[in-house]
Each structure stands twice: as structure tokens, then as C-alpha cells.
Write an enzyme that holds these catalytic residues in place. Sequence first.
Site, mmCIF file in Angstrom:
data_model
loop_
_atom_site.group_PDB
_atom_site.id
_atom_site.type_symbol
_atom_site.label_atom_id
_atom_site.label_comp_id
_atom_site.label_asym_id
_atom_site.label_seq_id
_atom_site.Cartn_x
_atom_site.Cartn_y
_atom_site.Cartn_z
ATOM 1 N N HIS A 111 0.910 -1.140 0.030
ATOM 2 C CA HIS A 111 -0.079 0.167 -0.016
ATOM 3 C C HIS A 111 0.742 1.172 -0.025
ATOM 4 O O HIS A 111 0.359 2.411 -0.051
ATOM 5 C CB HIS A 111 -1.112 -0.031 1.167
ATOM 6 C CG HIS A 111 -0.217 0.170 2.515
ATOM 7 N ND1 HIS A 111 0.260 -0.816 3.156
ATOM 8 C CD2 HIS A 111 -0.152 1.297 3.382
ATOM 9 C CE1 HIS A 111 1.022 -0.350 4.179
ATOM 10 N NE2 HIS A 111 0.609 0.952 4.462
ATOM 11 N N LYS A 138 -6.918 1.908 -1.947
ATOM 12 C CA LYS A 138 -6.774 3.253 -1.576
ATOM 13 C C LYS A 138 -5.647 4.049 -2.155
ATOM 14 O O LYS A 138 -5.394 5.298 -1.867
ATOM 15 C CB LYS A 138 -6.541 3.508 0.145
ATOM 16 C CG LYS A 138 -7.962 2.831 1.031
ATOM 17 C CD LYS A 138 -7.715 3.245 2.346
ATOM 18 C CE LYS A 138 -6.238 2.651 3.063
ATOM 19 N NZ LYS A 138 -6.355 1.282 2.979
ATOM 20 N N TYR A 168 -6.467 -1.829 8.731
ATOM 21 C CA TYR A 168 -5.598 -2.474 9.665
ATOM 22 C C TYR A 168 -6.481 -3.348 10.706
ATOM 23 O O TYR A 168 -7.400 -2.816 10.971
ATOM 24 C CB TYR A 168 -4.610 -1.518 10.529
ATOM 25 C CG TYR A 168 -3.710 -2.060 11.550
ATOM 26 C CD1 TYR A 168 -2.844 -2.809 11.166
ATOM 27 C CD2 TYR A 168 -4.110 -2.092 12.843
ATOM 28 C CE1 TYR A 168 -1.780 -3.183 12.329
ATOM 29 C CE2 TYR A 168 -3.402 -2.454 13.853
ATOM 30 C CZ TYR A 168 -2.223 -3.208 13.682
ATOM 31 O OH TYR A 168 -1.376 -3.690 14.508
ATOM 32 N N ARG A 237 -11.386 -10.543 20.692
ATOM 33 C CA ARG A 237 -11.529 -10.097 19.098
ATOM 34 C C ARG A 237 -12.636 -11.304 18.608
ATOM 35 O O ARG A 237 -12.900 -10.810 17.684
ATOM 36 C CB ARG A 237 -9.995 -10.858 18.759
ATOM 37 C CG ARG A 237 -8.813 -10.014 19.193
ATOM 38 C CD ARG A 237 -7.528 -10.684 18.640
ATOM 39 N NE ARG A 237 -6.339 -9.879 18.892
ATOM 40 C CZ ARG A 237 -5.343 -9.777 18.014
ATOM 41 N NH1 ARG A 237 -5.595 -10.421 16.951
ATOM 42 N NH2 ARG A 237 -4.252 -8.742 18.126
ATOM 43 N N GLU A 306 -5.469 -13.434 12.135
ATOM 44 C CA GLU A 306 -4.489 -13.875 13.152
ATOM 45 C C GLU A 306 -5.183 -15.070 13.882
ATOM 46 O O GLU A 306 -4.457 -15.599 14.704
ATOM 47 C CB GLU A 306 -4.366 -12.928 14.135
ATOM 48 C CG GLU A 306 -3.221 -11.970 13.672
ATOM 49 C CD GLU A 306 -2.506 -10.672 14.628
ATOM 50 O OE1 GLU A 306 -3.436 -10.561 15.631
ATOM 51 O OE2 GLU A 306 -1.798 -9.844 14.171
ATOM 52 N N LYS A 376 10.014 -5.277 10.362
ATOM 53 C CA LYS A 376 9.643 -4.608 9.392
ATOM 54 C C LYS A 376 10.759 -3.711 8.714
ATOM 55 O O LYS A 376 11.806 -3.250 9.606
ATOM 56 C CB LYS A 376 8.475 -3.629 9.738
ATOM 57 C CG LYS A 376 7.087 -4.193 9.783
ATOM 58 C CD LYS A 376 6.215 -3.119 10.243
ATOM 59 C CE LYS A 376 5.015 -3.687 10.281
ATOM 60 N NZ LYS A 376 3.851 -2.819 10.550
#
Length: 426
Positions: A111, A138, A168, A237, A306, A376
Site C-alpha cells: 500500500h 486506497k 488495519y 477479538r 490472526e 519491518k
Amino acid sequence: MLQLEGTKCSFLFCLGICVLICSAIYLKANILSAPATQQSFVSCRPFPQYCTALLHRGEDTEWQRRDCLAEGYFLSGQLNCSRMVKELHFITSPLSREEEEYPLAFIITIHKELEMFARLFRAVYAPQNVYCIHVDEKCPLQYKTAVLRIAACFPNVFLSSVSEKVTYAGFSRLKADINCMRDLVKSPVRWKRVINLCGQDFPIKSNLELVRYMQSNKWRDRNMTPGVKQPSSMRYRTQTQHREIRGSYVAPRGKGHKKGPPPHKVQIYFGTAYYSLTRPFVDFVLQSQVARDLLEWSKDTYSPDEHYWVTLNHIKDAPGSHINGGWEGDIRAIKWKDQEGTSHNGCKGYYIRDICIYGLEDLQWIIDKNSMFANKFEAKTSPEALDCLEQWHRQKVLQQAEVPIQPDWQLAIETNKVPNASTGPS
């Protein structure tokens, strides 16, 4: 007569001005559309001194980078595919029979940071593999067009036929992978396993090492989805309904919006969103009623990627399932902030969402950990770490090759340092 001469002079003066303006516009257009690699290498970042030890070279040796890969290369002018493949040093032949006979599929969701994507892509690219790239809906049109240009240069690379506006921790992130899987099963490439990546990953293992790892005794017929039974701290969750504001955020609906039990009485697991899955398992994901019902049930959960993959991988009837599996599988090297002092010695770059954006001094830890990938990296804020790791990885890839190395595959040229005139011998 004088009036005529005056008119002629004015005309010539205006003509001269027009010629100057047109020439300036022409030169500017040519400069902007010229490939970045045609520009002087003087502006290239030199490899930091820290890289010398990492690349196992003496202090009298230095590396000269062969390209200054930048976003402008893909954004300006027309992209000449054959020149791009050569100038950006893509590997154009399988490097071993072992790899050729075990093609991999990659899902890459991106992205931002076009340069970061390009460097990741050329690091994992091999002509026998197949690649599905999901570009966030987007993203600006210019970004999407640039990625499409790159993909169009390779017969085994394509953009996902359906693009999601990714949020996210939202269902849209899981859906992006599913969309690519639907495209990948239609590919003529008979890939053996699929691996998912995000745009801020970078490989640590070579393609040959990935193939051998996937075919090791432990993983040959098993999916790799690290995770455990859902701990109590994570039950919110999947026990509370969540609402995804597409492209923005995910929020709980409130106390009165409890979720029912999962379909088919499946036990919910919690784990990583990253995986390595066998092809029969992917068919199971797309065709099984259990997988479809769990996907539907997961739409209003938090961060469903997840729990979805790891939960399905603990179902006995799923192909390649690992019902007794836990956190095994060296999927990612990640420095979590809450694990500082236990699993790692701290982030030498900086933290975002409690995940380390790697700096130069994180590289030795990454290499020692020897996971499949590391996460990352950011090309704009920590470019030196990526430069160094990229050269280390390509050097390893070429050293393992069982075919003649093409000069164009080298990212950098090794040279001897020129003695400093002030300190050299007199």
C-alpha cells in the site's frame, strides 16, 4: 520601411524566445523520463562501514552499487521491460534444478513505498515461481499504475483481480489474501506452496533455502501457521462483534453485540497472519464448507487473519494440518517491544505499533535468527539497513547458484579502496 524592419525584429525576437522555451521544456521532459540508472552513480548512497563485516570483506575492499533504485524509475516516462530487467538486476533463470522442480507462489500485499516493494520483489523473484500482488484500493492511481507496469514485464506476475480497501486489523486484510488465492489456483504455474508477504518484509533465506526448508521432514506435507489455542487475553477479538470502517479502523460494537460460537464447533486458535501453505490446503480453504463458514463468521471479528489460518490448520480433515502444532516455523524475524530483553536486545531503529523498524545494528540479529523473512523495513527512513541486507542476501543467493552467474545479476561490484592521497605512501 523602418516600421517593417521593427516588425521583423520583433518577430525574430519572439521566435527566439519561443525556441528557448520549447528547448527548455524538451530537455526537462527528457530528464524526467530518463531511467534512474542512466543518471550518475555519484548520488548513490555508499554502503555504510558497518556492512564491511556483515559482507565478510576486509577493510581494503569496498562495494560500488550498480543502481540507484528510486521511485522515479517507475513513475516517469515509459518503462522498457527488457532494459528494466537488466538494469535492476533481476535473476532471469532458475538457479538450480531443485528450485525449478518446486515452484513457489507468493502473495504480496502492498500500500506504500514503491521503492521498498521493488526491492522486495526483485529479492524474491525467480522465473519458475508465480506472484500475485494485491495493491490496496486506497492507493493513488500513479502508484497502482507503476506496480502494474512492473508486473506487466513478467509472465509469472499479476495483480489481484479484486482489490480491497484494506483496513488495519480488518476483514479486508484477510480477504486480500483470499482474493489472490482464487487467482493463483487458476495460474498455469504448478506451484507447490504459497507464502504471503507484506510490503515491509525482506527475505533472509534464499529461494533455494526456502525450497529446502519447505521440503524438510517436518514441513514437507504440513502447513506452517504458527499459533496456539486462543488465550483468554485475546478472546475479545472473536467474542464481541466488531465493525470495520473500510480503509480507516476497526472498533467493537458494544456490550450488546456478542458473537455466537464458531461454526462446526471448531476450536479457535491465535497466531501469526503469515504462513506457508500447501496447495491442497489452499483448495480446502476455497472449497470446504467448514472453511467458508468460518470465513463468514470471521467477518465481524478483530484481526481475523490472526486466527483464520491457524484455526483451519488445526482441523484434522484439513490437508497438511498440524493439529499438535504451536509456535513452530521460522516465518518471521520480528522484534516486538514487549519482548525486549528476552527474545532480543532491543530495537536499534525505532518502534511503530510496538514493532521494530530495523536499523543497521539490528542486521546481525536478523541474520543470526535465520528466519524465512524479516519484518519491518522502511526504505525512506532506514535505507542503509535495507541496502546492506539486500547486498548480503543477493551475495548469498549467487553463491548458492548451480548455474553460471550472469553479470547483470550482481547488485554491486567489489573493488579495492583507493588510498587517500594525504595518508597514502609518498
